[in-house]
Enzyme design. Sequence first.
Site, mmCIF file in Angstrom:
data_model
loop_
_atom_site.group_PDB
_atom_site.id
_atom_site.type_symbol
_atom_site.label_atom_id
_atom_site.label_comp_id
_atom_site.label_asym_id
_atom_site.label_seq_id
_atom_site.Cartn_x
_atom_site.Cartn_y
_atom_site.Cartn_z
ATOM 1 N N LYS A 1 0.823 -1.206 0.000
ATOM 2 C CA LYS A 1 0.000 0.000 0.000
ATOM 3 C C LYS A 1 0.866 1.269 0.000
ATOM 4 C CE LYS A 1 -3.636 -2.466 -0.246
ATOM 5 N NZ LYS A 1 -4.527 -3.096 0.707
HETATM 6 C C1 LIG Z 1 -5.554 -4.196 1.133
HETATM 7 C C2 LIG Z 1 -7.036 -4.039 1.122
HETATM 8 C C3 LIG Z 1 -7.845 -4.311 2.253
HETATM 9 C C4 LIG Z 1 -7.324 -5.000 3.473
HETATM 10 O O1 LIG Z 1 -6.221 -4.431 4.063
HETATM 11 P P1 LIG Z 1 -5.203 -5.385 4.873
HETATM 12 O O2 LIG Z 1 -4.350 -4.378 5.581
HETATM 13 O O3 LIG Z 1 -4.464 -6.209 3.893
HETATM 14 O O4 LIG Z 1 -6.020 -6.194 5.819
HETATM 15 C C5 LIG Z 1 -9.182 -4.004 2.192
HETATM 16 N N1 LIG Z 1 -9.747 -3.497 1.085
HETATM 17 C C6 LIG Z 1 -9.022 -3.255 -0.030
HETATM 18 C C7 LIG Z 1 -9.708 -2.656 -1.213
HETATM 19 C C8 LIG Z 1 -7.656 -3.542 -0.048
HETATM 20 O O5 LIG Z 1 -6.943 -3.321 -1.161
#
Ligand SMILES: *Cc1c(COP(=O)(O)O)cnc(C)c1O
Length: 387
Positions: free
Chosen positions: A189
């Site tokens: 991210k």
């Molecule tokens: C990455 C992601 C999540 C979940 O986040 P994590 O930190 O991996 O639990 C939820 N929604 C979307 C759209 C994502 O890309």
Amino acid sequence: MTLRPWRNRYLVFGAPSIGDEERREVAACIDSGWLGSGPRVARFERAFGDYVGVADTVAVNSGTAALHLALRALRLDPGDEVITSAMTFCATANAIVHAGLTPVLVDCARDTQNLDPDAVAARIGPRTRALVPVHFAGRPCDMARLTALADRHALRIVEDCAHAIESTIDGRHCGTFGDFGCFSFYVTKNVTTVEGGMLTCRDAASAGTIRTAALHGMSKDAWHRYGDDGFVHYEVEEPGFKYNLTDLAASFGIHQLARIDASWERRHALWTFYVQALGHLPLVLPAPTPANVRHGLHLFTCLVDDARTSRTRDEVVAGLHALRIGAGVHYRPVHLHGWYRRTYGYAEGDFPNAEHIGARTFSLPLSPAVTDEDAADVVRALEAVLA
Ligand SMILES: *Cc1c(COP(=O)(O)O)cnc(C)c1O
């Protein structure tokens, strides 16, 4: 096709860019003797709140945990319906299920890949209680229309901001339009704590409830029990979860966040390069961004344009891999996954736009760790694969 790789190093999709500041902070955290949730988490929460423009933030150990806590905090009845997009990561829908609620998927728009307000309006029924818009790839959803729908039908809103840390509409940050904003700091991210997440909350009371639920439902966290104010007993207010972020993780986040504008600028340069360098290939590139929004630039998603090439998406991704370029697929739509088909009876044909995108989409490396040379290699590799 015969593809001859020329790169020595594999270009890892979504590789994080970790600086010396993070290394020093992690070392300082270890030396401090306090690795669990404590002062560095508090510092990260304040810095994140300042960045997004909210007073009340709660750090947790994943974006999924943030979604789960936000949905539970709505205090809806079991089985109440929550509308979200079929074009999202499975965690969005899974969190709705884990909160004891029923996910109602709707189609996305073909061009923005975001939740389509018309599709939402058509699916609002007597048991609909909440919406979970996902700001897909970092492109803000149409929050004016979604909040108007929510007001008219007395619906709550939880924003999935996993892609949208930097995203704004008329200068206002995503995550501040709904009751809660849920952010992710997973490794790929825009800001990473390796694993981690953050909730932005509308008020201090809901942030307090969330904070308690995130740590076993205990009235005082460990820092406040064992910190330098002396020992205090805790009370369990409800059976909560183990969702707290650690100071070790926050050590990354504090400095990732401090560099957020520079990282966005770097991704913006890569994005602009891809748009101008890929125009001649049989690809559908991301839709332009309206002037009043800031795109978070989390994913550069292309669609294979099958009117102009016989290559399939899976062939393109495999071809890039053979040329030592890592690509992502975001996403095969939620409703086509086995559990969702079996449990809710979803089938092929339900959401034509999400299916169209899901069959053709792939994402190019866009992290600030990507060099100009890497980006040129991505273009060259695509030219070879699509030739
Ligand atoms: C990455 C992601 C999540 C979940 O986040 P994590 O930190 O991996 O639990 C939820 N929604 C979307 C759209 C994502 O890309």
